[in-house]
Enzyme design. Structure first.
Site, PDB file in Angstrom:
ATOM      1  N   CYS A   1      79.721  40.223  68.527  1.00 30.13           N
ATOM      2  CA  CYS A   1      78.357  39.763  68.831  1.00 30.13           C
ATOM      3  C   CYS A   1      78.266  38.247  69.058  1.00 30.13           C
ATOM      4  O   CYS A   1      77.608  37.787  69.993  1.00 30.13           O
ATOM      5  CB  CYS A   1      77.413  40.170  67.713  1.00 30.13           C
ATOM      6  SG  CYS A   1      78.134  40.087  66.070  1.00 30.13           S
TER       7      CYS A   1
ATOM      8  N   HIS B   1      71.491  36.317  65.955  1.00 28.77           N
ATOM      9  CA  HIS B   1      72.393  35.228  65.588  1.00 28.77           C
ATOM     10  C   HIS B   1      71.988  33.970  66.360  1.00 28.77           C
ATOM     11  O   HIS B   1      71.628  34.045  67.543  1.00 28.77           O
ATOM     12  CB  HIS B   1      73.840  35.533  65.996  1.00 28.77           C
ATOM     13  CG  HIS B   1      74.478  36.667  65.257  1.00 28.77           C
ATOM     14  ND1 HIS B   1      73.946  37.252  64.136  1.00 28.77           N
ATOM     15  CD2 HIS B   1      75.664  37.307  65.483  1.00 28.77           C
ATOM     16  CE1 HIS B   1      74.764  38.205  63.714  1.00 28.77           C
ATOM     17  NE2 HIS B   1      75.800  38.263  64.515  1.00 28.77           N
TER      18      HIS B   1
HETATM   19  P1  NAP Z   1      76.296  50.949  59.706  1.00 29.67           P
HETATM   20  O1  NAP Z   1      74.842  50.714  59.807  1.00 29.67           O
HETATM   21  O2  NAP Z   1      76.947  50.897  58.367  1.00 29.67           O
HETATM   22  O3  NAP Z   1      76.623  52.382  60.373  1.00 29.67           O
HETATM   23  C1  NAP Z   1      77.887  52.960  60.404  1.00 29.67           C
HETATM   24  C2  NAP Z   1      77.888  54.230  61.234  1.00 29.67           C
HETATM   25  O4  NAP Z   1      79.226  54.758  61.323  1.00 29.67           O
HETATM   26  C3  NAP Z   1      77.028  55.330  60.631  1.00 29.67           C
HETATM   27  O5  NAP Z   1      76.462  56.086  61.669  1.00 29.67           O
HETATM   28  C4  NAP Z   1      78.067  56.169  59.882  1.00 29.67           C
HETATM   29  O6  NAP Z   1      77.664  57.509  59.694  1.00 29.67           O
HETATM   30  C5  NAP Z   1      79.214  56.112  60.865  1.00 29.67           C
HETATM   31  N1  NAP Z   1      80.486  56.435  60.232  1.00 29.67           N
HETATM   32  C6  NAP Z   1      81.075  55.817  59.192  1.00 29.67           C
HETATM   33  N2  NAP Z   1      82.234  56.451  58.861  1.00 29.67           N
HETATM   34  C7  NAP Z   1      82.371  57.487  59.725  1.00 29.67           C
HETATM   35  C8  NAP Z   1      83.347  58.510  59.887  1.00 29.67           C
HETATM   36  N3  NAP Z   1      84.417  58.598  59.104  1.00 29.67           N
HETATM   37  N4  NAP Z   1      83.157  59.404  60.887  1.00 29.67           N
HETATM   38  C9  NAP Z   1      82.068  59.336  61.671  1.00 29.67           C
HETATM   39  N5  NAP Z   1      81.113  58.384  61.566  1.00 29.67           N
HETATM   40  C10 NAP Z   1      81.262  57.485  60.589  1.00 29.67           C
HETATM   41  O7  NAP Z   1      77.112  49.960  60.592  1.00 29.67           O
HETATM   42  P2  NAP Z   1      76.717  49.247  62.000  1.00 29.67           P
HETATM   43  O8  NAP Z   1      76.192  47.916  61.748  1.00 29.67           O
HETATM   44  O9  NAP Z   1      75.931  50.212  62.812  1.00 29.67           O
HETATM   45  O10 NAP Z   1      78.152  48.995  62.621  1.00 29.67           O
HETATM   46  C11 NAP Z   1      78.944  50.029  63.075  1.00 29.67           C
HETATM   47  C12 NAP Z   1      80.106  49.485  63.918  1.00 29.67           C
HETATM   48  O11 NAP Z   1      79.643  48.628  64.925  1.00 29.67           O
HETATM   49  C13 NAP Z   1      81.166  48.698  63.174  1.00 29.67           C
HETATM   50  O12 NAP Z   1      82.405  49.101  63.728  1.00 29.67           O
HETATM   51  C14 NAP Z   1      80.952  47.256  63.520  1.00 29.67           C
HETATM   52  O13 NAP Z   1      82.137  46.519  63.564  1.00 29.67           O
HETATM   53  C15 NAP Z   1      80.388  47.418  64.903  1.00 29.67           C
HETATM   54  N6  NAP Z   1      79.524  46.290  65.185  1.00 29.67           N
HETATM   55  C16 NAP Z   1      79.847  45.561  66.244  1.00 29.67           C
HETATM   56  C17 NAP Z   1      79.108  44.482  66.551  1.00 29.67           C
HETATM   57  C18 NAP Z   1      79.551  43.629  67.653  1.00 29.67           C
HETATM   58  O14 NAP Z   1      79.763  42.496  67.399  1.00 29.67           O
HETATM   59  N7  NAP Z   1      79.696  44.119  68.862  1.00 29.67           N
HETATM   60  C19 NAP Z   1      77.997  44.130  65.802  1.00 29.67           C
HETATM   61  C20 NAP Z   1      77.664  44.928  64.715  1.00 29.67           C
HETATM   62  C21 NAP Z   1      78.457  46.010  64.413  1.00 29.67           C
HETATM   63  P3  NAP Z   1      77.002  58.036  58.320  1.00 29.67           P
HETATM   64  O15 NAP Z   1      75.519  57.976  58.514  1.00 29.67           O
HETATM   65  O16 NAP Z   1      77.485  59.451  58.232  1.00 29.67           O
HETATM   66  O17 NAP Z   1      77.486  57.199  57.204  1.00 29.67           O
HETATM   67  N1  12T Z   2      82.219  41.474  60.185  1.00 33.00           N
HETATM   68  O1  12T Z   2      82.288  43.706  65.491  1.00 33.00           O
HETATM   69  O2  12T Z   2      79.753  41.236  59.414  1.00 33.00           O
HETATM   70  O3  12T Z   2      83.887  42.400  64.836  1.00 33.00           O
HETATM   71  O4  12T Z   2      78.383  40.519  60.960  1.00 33.00           O
HETATM   72  C1  12T Z   2      80.623  42.305  63.847  1.00 33.00           C
HETATM   73  C2  12T Z   2      79.791  41.844  62.849  1.00 33.00           C
HETATM   74  C3  12T Z   2      82.483  42.210  62.413  1.00 33.00           C
HETATM   75  C4  12T Z   2      82.767  42.904  64.697  1.00 33.00           C
HETATM   76  C5  12T Z   2      79.426  41.075  60.584  1.00 33.00           C
HETATM   77  C6  12T Z   2      81.681  41.744  61.399  1.00 33.00           C
HETATM   78  C7  12T Z   2      81.941  42.471  63.609  1.00 33.00           C
HETATM   79  C8  12T Z   2      80.333  41.572  61.636  1.00 33.00           C
END
Ligand code: NAP
Ligand code: 12T
Length: 340
Positions: free
Chosen positions: A133, A246
């Site tokens: 991000c 951010h």
């Molecule tokens: P979050 O709110 O904690 O949500 C996690 C999601 O993943 C939930 O839907 C969860 O399902 C699912 N999950 C976890 N373990 C799983 C498994 N074993 N099998 C299937 N689904 C599973 O987290 P988030 O903020 O949405 O972030 C999720 C991902 O996006 C992370 O990989 C993070 O690095 C990425 N992300 C990227 C950016 C970026 O910079 N591009 C920014 C933020 C996040 P349940 O409801 O069943 O727990």
């Molecule tokens: N640790 O997608 O904690 O690489 O804000 C994104 C957000 C990793 C990532 C965070 C993180 C990623 C966070």
């Protein structure tokens, strides 16, 4: 958009990013034929809405990706490491939001405003990575300048919202703030220190060189997306008690001279950027104004008077939208239009 309709799977549909992904697909009228919402067994059976219809969340398994054209993952790095190759093997093109695949030389790392051409490289592994991000918003704003005068070095400090860490962190900031205001004890669950009324110079894990992994992502991902290993980026990434968006203080040193006014002009006609810069009237980009928007907002554009060719600016974007969901859906749109 072509009339081609696409079978889509959202892996991690119940999370903070997944939730926004669903909204983005709806808002942008992505041509969905069929949609699947996948999560862990914890959320299987939950009901979510898509375009007014009820969709039951399924547990993600090896069989989930049959007949899926595009699988957008935001389910964590470990989950993506395991399931992305399975999805690709089943014939889906994966757009992954985690950091698991970003630096793989056989996986394109794409910001549509910067390097849409790189999407063509998805054929190697069937996976495209969404950048971090903090990197995405910085590069949307810097790319037009880099193209024009060449950027040789970037010094950036970030002010990152808790939503980047997921749903549990949003709750932690809310619960801690409320507890402190009511003089009651609170429990720290997500961050190692109190995040309410505080700033933590610590995002992701610490590495041997003293930087955090988040800080090194900003260097490595910038080089890959700009296709320029000579550019230097030194970052300090800081978590602040903000829910969404951010903010970044960015200083650049360019190869040839550019004035602050020229930067304003250039950015005011650049894709995905909105210049918000009228300090006399207290107008500059704010996290609370960027929340819910797709643009990257830039202001406080001024000359760095300590060096010959330097510019300072303040860059703000919604980390869950342009920093994650919107960028991924934009990639999916290009896939649907050009590659499916
Ligand atoms: P979050 O709110 O904690 O949500 C996690 C999601 O993943 C939930 O839907 C969860 O399902 C699912 N999950 C976890 N373990 C799983 C498994 N074993 N099998 C299937 N689904 C599973 O987290 P988030 O903020 O949405 O972030 C999720 C991902 O996006 C992370 O990989 C993070 O690095 C990425 N992300 C990227 C950016 C970026 O910079 N591009 C920014 C933020 C996040 P349940 O409801 O069943 O727990
Ligand atoms: N640790 O997608 O904690 O690489 O804000 C994104 C957000 C990793 C990532 C965070 C993180 C990623 C966070």
């Amino acid at each position: 958009m072509a009339d081609k309709k696409v079978n889509v799977a959202i892996a991690g549909a119940t999370g903070a990013v997944g939730n926004q992904m669903i909204e983005c697909l709806e808002e942008r009228k992505f041509p969905v034929k069929n949609i699947k919402f996948l999560a862990s067994s914890r959320s299987a059976g939950r009901e979510l809405k898509f375009m007014g219809d009820t969709v039951v969340v399924e547990e993600m398994t090896e069989k989930s990706f049959k007949d899926v054209d595009i699988a957008i993952f935001s389910a964590g790095g470990g989950t993506s490491q395991k399931f992305s190759p399975i999805a690709a093997e089943s014939g889906a093109i994966v757009v992954d939001n985690s950091s698991a695949w970003r630096m793989d030389p056989d996986v394109p790392l794409v910001v549509p405003e910067v390097n849409p051409h790189a999407i063509a490289g998805y054929t190697k592994k069937g996976i495209i990575a969404n950048p971090n991000c903090s990197t995405i918003q910085m590069l949307v704003a810097l790319y037009p300048i880099h193209k024009k005068v060449g950027i040789r070095r970037v010094v950036v400090s970030t002010y990152q919202a808790v939503s980047g860490t997921g749903k549990k962190a949003i709750d932690e900031l809310f619960d801690q703030t409320r507890a402190i205001m009511n003089f009651v004890d609170y429990e720290k669950k997500v961050y190692p220190h109190q995040i309410a009324f505080n700033c933590l110079p610590h995002i992701d894990v610490f590495l041997d060189n003293g930087y955090t992994k988040e800080e090194m992502k900003m260097l490595n991902e910038t080089r890959k997306i700009f296709e320029d290993d000579s550019i230097g980026v030194t970052a300090t990434t800081v978590r602040v008690p903000v829910f969404f968006s951010h903010s970044e203080s960015v200083n650049i040193e360019t190869n040839s001279h550019i004035t602050a006014d020229e930067v304003k002009e250039l950015l005011s006609v650049s894709e995905g950027v909105k210049v918000v810069d009228d300090p006399e009237n207290n107008v500059y980009p704010l996290a609370i104004d960027a929340a819910g928007k797709d643009e990257t907002f830039v202001g406080r554009i001024r000359q760095d008077e300590s060096i010959e060719n330097g510019i300072n600016m303040w860059i703000v974007a919604d980390n869950i939208r342009k920093g994650a969901a919107t960028n991924a859906v934009q990639i999916a749109e290009i896939l649907a239009e050009k590659y499916l």
